[in-house]
Design a protein around this motif. Structure first.
Motif, PDB file in Angstrom:
ATOM      1  N   TYR A 102     -70.681  23.951 -60.669  1.00 37.74           N
ATOM      2  CA  TYR A 102     -70.496  25.109 -59.797  1.00 37.74           C
ATOM      3  C   TYR A 102     -70.145  26.359 -60.589  1.00 37.74           C
ATOM      4  O   TYR A 102     -70.639  27.445 -60.300  1.00 37.74           O
ATOM      5  CB  TYR A 102     -69.413  24.814 -58.751  1.00 37.74           C
ATOM      6  CG  TYR A 102     -69.706  23.567 -57.955  1.00 37.74           C
ATOM      7  CD1 TYR A 102     -70.829  23.496 -57.142  1.00 37.74           C
ATOM      8  CD2 TYR A 102     -68.896  22.449 -58.045  1.00 37.74           C
ATOM      9  CE1 TYR A 102     -71.123  22.343 -56.428  1.00 37.74           C
ATOM     10  CE2 TYR A 102     -69.182  21.289 -57.332  1.00 37.74           C
ATOM     11  CZ  TYR A 102     -70.297  21.242 -56.522  1.00 37.74           C
ATOM     12  OH  TYR A 102     -70.587  20.098 -55.834  1.00 37.74           O
ATOM     13  N   GLU A 103     -69.329  26.226 -61.590  1.00 41.69           N
ATOM     14  CA  GLU A 103     -68.886  27.401 -62.360  1.00 41.69           C
ATOM     15  C   GLU A 103     -69.578  27.525 -63.703  1.00 41.69           C
ATOM     16  O   GLU A 103     -69.555  28.590 -64.309  1.00 41.69           O
ATOM     17  CB  GLU A 103     -67.368  27.349 -62.547  1.00 41.69           C
ATOM     18  CG  GLU A 103     -66.620  27.428 -61.227  1.00 41.69           C
ATOM     19  CD  GLU A 103     -65.107  27.505 -61.397  1.00 41.69           C
ATOM     20  OE1 GLU A 103     -64.435  27.874 -60.439  1.00 41.69           O
ATOM     21  OE2 GLU A 103     -64.615  27.200 -62.499  1.00 41.69           O
ATOM     22  N   ASP A 104     -70.183  26.448 -64.179  1.00 40.64           N
ATOM     23  CA  ASP A 104     -70.892  26.482 -65.457  1.00 40.64           C
ATOM     24  C   ASP A 104     -72.389  26.578 -65.184  1.00 40.64           C
ATOM     25  O   ASP A 104     -73.017  25.621 -64.734  1.00 40.64           O
ATOM     26  CB  ASP A 104     -70.573  25.226 -66.277  1.00 40.64           C
ATOM     27  CG  ASP A 104     -71.124  25.287 -67.690  1.00 40.64           C
ATOM     28  OD1 ASP A 104     -72.345  25.492 -67.834  1.00 40.64           O
ATOM     29  OD2 ASP A 104     -70.342  25.117 -68.649  1.00 40.64           O
ATOM     30  N   ARG A 105     -72.945  27.727 -65.463  1.00 40.32           N
ATOM     31  CA  ARG A 105     -74.345  27.982 -65.130  1.00 40.32           C
ATOM     32  C   ARG A 105     -75.286  27.048 -65.898  1.00 40.32           C
ATOM     33  O   ARG A 105     -76.262  26.542 -65.330  1.00 40.32           O
ATOM     34  CB  ARG A 105     -74.692  29.442 -65.429  1.00 40.32           C
ATOM     35  CG  ARG A 105     -76.156  29.818 -65.248  1.00 40.32           C
ATOM     36  CD  ARG A 105     -76.644  29.626 -63.831  1.00 40.32           C
ATOM     37  NE  ARG A 105     -78.069  29.952 -63.691  1.00 40.32           N
ATOM     38  CZ  ARG A 105     -78.813  29.586 -62.672  1.00 40.32           C
ATOM     39  NH1 ARG A 105     -78.308  28.876 -61.670  1.00 40.32           N
ATOM     40  NH2 ARG A 105     -80.089  29.925 -62.623  1.00 40.32           N
ATOM     41  N   GLN A 139     -75.264  23.755 -64.266  1.00 44.75           N
ATOM     42  CA  GLN A 139     -75.940  23.861 -62.974  1.00 44.75           C
ATOM     43  C   GLN A 139     -77.449  23.804 -63.169  1.00 44.75           C
ATOM     44  O   GLN A 139     -78.165  23.119 -62.420  1.00 44.75           O
ATOM     45  CB  GLN A 139     -75.536  25.174 -62.294  1.00 44.75           C
ATOM     46  CG  GLN A 139     -75.986  25.313 -60.856  1.00 44.75           C
ATOM     47  CD  GLN A 139     -75.520  26.642 -60.279  1.00 44.75           C
ATOM     48  OE1 GLN A 139     -76.298  27.587 -60.186  1.00 44.75           O
ATOM     49  NE2 GLN A 139     -74.255  26.716 -59.897  1.00 44.75           N
ATOM     50  N   VAL A 140     -77.943  24.502 -64.163  1.00 43.49           N
ATOM     51  CA  VAL A 140     -79.373  24.504 -64.464  1.00 43.49           C
ATOM     52  C   VAL A 140     -79.829  23.111 -64.876  1.00 43.49           C
ATOM     53  O   VAL A 140     -80.906  22.645 -64.469  1.00 43.49           O
ATOM     54  CB  VAL A 140     -79.693  25.536 -65.563  1.00 43.49           C
ATOM     55  CG1 VAL A 140     -81.128  25.361 -66.071  1.00 43.49           C
ATOM     56  CG2 VAL A 140     -79.493  26.958 -65.034  1.00 43.49           C
ATOM     57  N   ASN A 172     -71.223  29.546 -56.633  1.00 42.14           N
ATOM     58  CA  ASN A 172     -70.280  28.798 -57.470  1.00 42.14           C
ATOM     59  C   ASN A 172     -69.278  28.011 -56.638  1.00 42.14           C
ATOM     60  O   ASN A 172     -68.131  27.796 -57.055  1.00 42.14           O
ATOM     61  CB  ASN A 172     -69.544  29.747 -58.421  1.00 42.14           C
ATOM     62  CG  ASN A 172     -68.753  30.802 -57.670  1.00 42.14           C
ATOM     63  OD1 ASN A 172     -68.744  30.829 -56.437  1.00 42.14           O
ATOM     64  ND2 ASN A 172     -68.090  31.673 -58.418  1.00 42.14           N
ATOM     65  N   ASP A 226     -81.008  31.337 -59.106  1.00 39.14           N
ATOM     66  CA  ASP A 226     -79.622  31.739 -59.370  1.00 39.14           C
ATOM     67  C   ASP A 226     -78.942  32.282 -58.115  1.00 39.14           C
ATOM     68  O   ASP A 226     -78.174  33.235 -58.154  1.00 39.14           O
ATOM     69  CB  ASP A 226     -79.558  32.785 -60.487  1.00 39.14           C
ATOM     70  CG  ASP A 226     -78.147  32.886 -61.097  1.00 39.14           C
ATOM     71  OD1 ASP A 226     -77.300  32.020 -60.780  1.00 39.14           O
ATOM     72  OD2 ASP A 226     -77.907  33.837 -61.861  1.00 39.14           O
ATOM     73  N   ILE A 273     -80.960  26.968 -57.294  1.00 41.11           N
ATOM     74  CA  ILE A 273     -80.494  26.964 -58.691  1.00 41.11           C
ATOM     75  C   ILE A 273     -81.472  27.743 -59.561  1.00 41.11           C
ATOM     76  O   ILE A 273     -81.073  28.551 -60.418  1.00 41.11           O
ATOM     77  CB  ILE A 273     -80.325  25.521 -59.195  1.00 41.11           C
ATOM     78  CG1 ILE A 273     -79.133  24.853 -58.501  1.00 41.11           C
ATOM     79  CG2 ILE A 273     -80.127  25.499 -60.714  1.00 41.11           C
ATOM     80  CD1 ILE A 273     -78.945  23.388 -58.852  1.00 41.11           C
TER      81      ILE A 273
END
Length: 427
Positions: free
Chosen positions: A95-98, A101-102, A55, A51, A48
């Motif tokens: 998974y799709e929202d960075r 995820q962070v 996703n 990066d 993560i």
């Protein structure tokens, strides 16, 4: 329920051979998975941060570690459901929202690094404030393997058991509800510490069995209900003592088979002239007319024992070590029914974490019908570094059929290498 009634119920639970106390909490393989799951979570955090997590859940490092958690018998069965990507609902949204995820990675990183209970709770509050859709208290199941004395596991049955026992109305899906339940579990554990454990897995397992209906609680408002409940508990105890459940029997047979295979490897290694190390939590198991560790090293060579990965290396099922050296000629993980993932991680720790000592020839020893599982785990992206190992799959049938001839006529590892199958992403 009052304190004496709860204590009586816990005693019945501890003595019931089919309850989670004996089939899961006292299961020796349970402890082996803590470090491998911690290492897997560190891989999630690293990806993560860089990066490179991607996703998708399938094939991710998170799937690998959550799958290992879900294999931890009753209490964690289904633990992966909360992390499966549900595209129609777009949850859990990591998974799709960075940004989400962070935030999830920051939460795991904080819990990996913290050394105080308050820091874990602060990380939970921070994650809750991020309001990530679909990422609720099920994540506590990951934290349990990082801090088992601070964080109890969480699932529907545990919540039901807690509510039934305490009269509370904890709801699923909210971190504040989980934290309120946690406070109650802490109190339960402190009150009955002599019957439970410093590890919250014991209290969670007890609540799990209550919530699963294994121990229906009495209706204290009904005439004679308490006496009938006590009779029912005594009946359950007597029946359990007379006949273990099929799952318990299967577990015992699996443990027996695991020990037997370790014994084959012990005897073969000694016959070939190696010093042999048996996993530290397996050495006292009965084998033959003695113990599994008879004739083996009682401590690891100093150069192995001095490294940070010592606890992991000590749990590898069997090591063959050159006489009077710290050179690991072969490492064996016996994976009868347990997670192949954790065995691979332990061998990675040995291969990559020990400086000043050689380690070569790594074997996953498993039933013939588990070859597909072995290769599937090896193919996971999270295990890209496994390609650096000289890893082989050794089927039970080959070891069973050839071990005596290898011991009698073989030298070194030549015979074992001949009956093992290389594992690679093209083999």
């Amino acid at each position: 329920m009052n304190r004496d009634l709860v204590a009586n119920l816990i005693r019945h639970w501890r003595e019931d051979p089919g309850a989670s106390y004996r089939t899961w909490f006292l299961w020796e393989e349970r402890i082996k998975n803590f470090r491998s799951i911690r290492r897997g979570l560190q891989a999630v955090v690293d990806e993560i941060r860089a990066d490179t997590f991607g996703n998708a859940y399938r094939g991710s490092s998170l799937e690998t570690v959550v799958h290992s958690v879900a294999e931890q018998r009753q209490v964690f069965k289904g633990a992966d459901h909360a992390f499966l990507w549900k595209p129609k609902l777009r949850i859990p949204d990591i998974y799709e929202d960075r940004a989400n995820q962070v935030a999830f990675g920051r939460f795991l990183d904080a819990c990996l690094c913290c050394n105080a209970e308050a820091q874990v709770l602060a990380a939970v509050h921070a994650l809750d404030q991020a309001r990530i859709k679909g990422l609720g208290p099920a994540a506590a199941n990951l934290l349990y393997f990082l801090h088992p004395t601070w964080v109890p596991p969480f699932n529907t049955a545990i919540v039901k058991g807690y509510n039934a026992l305490t009269g509370a109305k904890v709801k699923l899906g909210r971190w504040d509800e989980y934290l309120a339940m946690r406070r109650g579990i802490v109190e339960l554990n402190e009150t009955h510490r002599a019957l439970l454990s410093n590890d919250f897995g014991a209290a969670a397992g007890f609540l799990f069995d209550v919530g699963s209906g294994r121990y229906p609680l009495p209706d204290l408002d009904a005439d004679g209900a308490l006496a009938r409940w006590r009779e029912d508990l005594d009946r359950v105890r007597a029946e359990a003592a007379a006949t273990a459940s099929r799952s318990v029997q299967a577990g015992r047979e699996a443990d027996h088979t695991h020990t037997e295979v370790q014994g084959w490897l012990r005897d073969l290694g000694l016959a070939l002239g190696y010093d042999v190390w048996i996993a530290s939590n397996d050495g006292n198991r009965p084998y033959g007319s003695g113990r599994l560790s008879d004739g083996c090293l009682d401590r690891l060579p100093a150069s192995l024992a001095a490294k940070g990965s010592t606890e992991t290396v000590r749990l590898i099922d069997v090591l063959w070590i050159g006489k009077g050296t710290a050179d690991v000629a072969a490492a064996f993980e016996v994976e009868h029914t347990t997670s192949i993932y954790s065995g691979i991680v332990r061998m990675l720790d040995l291969a990559l974490g020990v400086e000043g000592a050689t380690a070569r020839n790594f074997f996953l020893v498993a039933p013939d019908d588990r070859e597909g599982d072995v290769r599937a785990q090896f193919a996971r992206p999270a295990f890209s570094r496994v390609a650096e190992l000289d890893l082989r799959y050794l089927p039970y049938s080959e070891l069973r059929g050839h071990r005596e001839a290898i011991a009698r006529f073989g030298s070194g590892l030549k015979g074992v290498l001949a009956i093992a199958k290389p594992i690679s992403r093209g083999a």
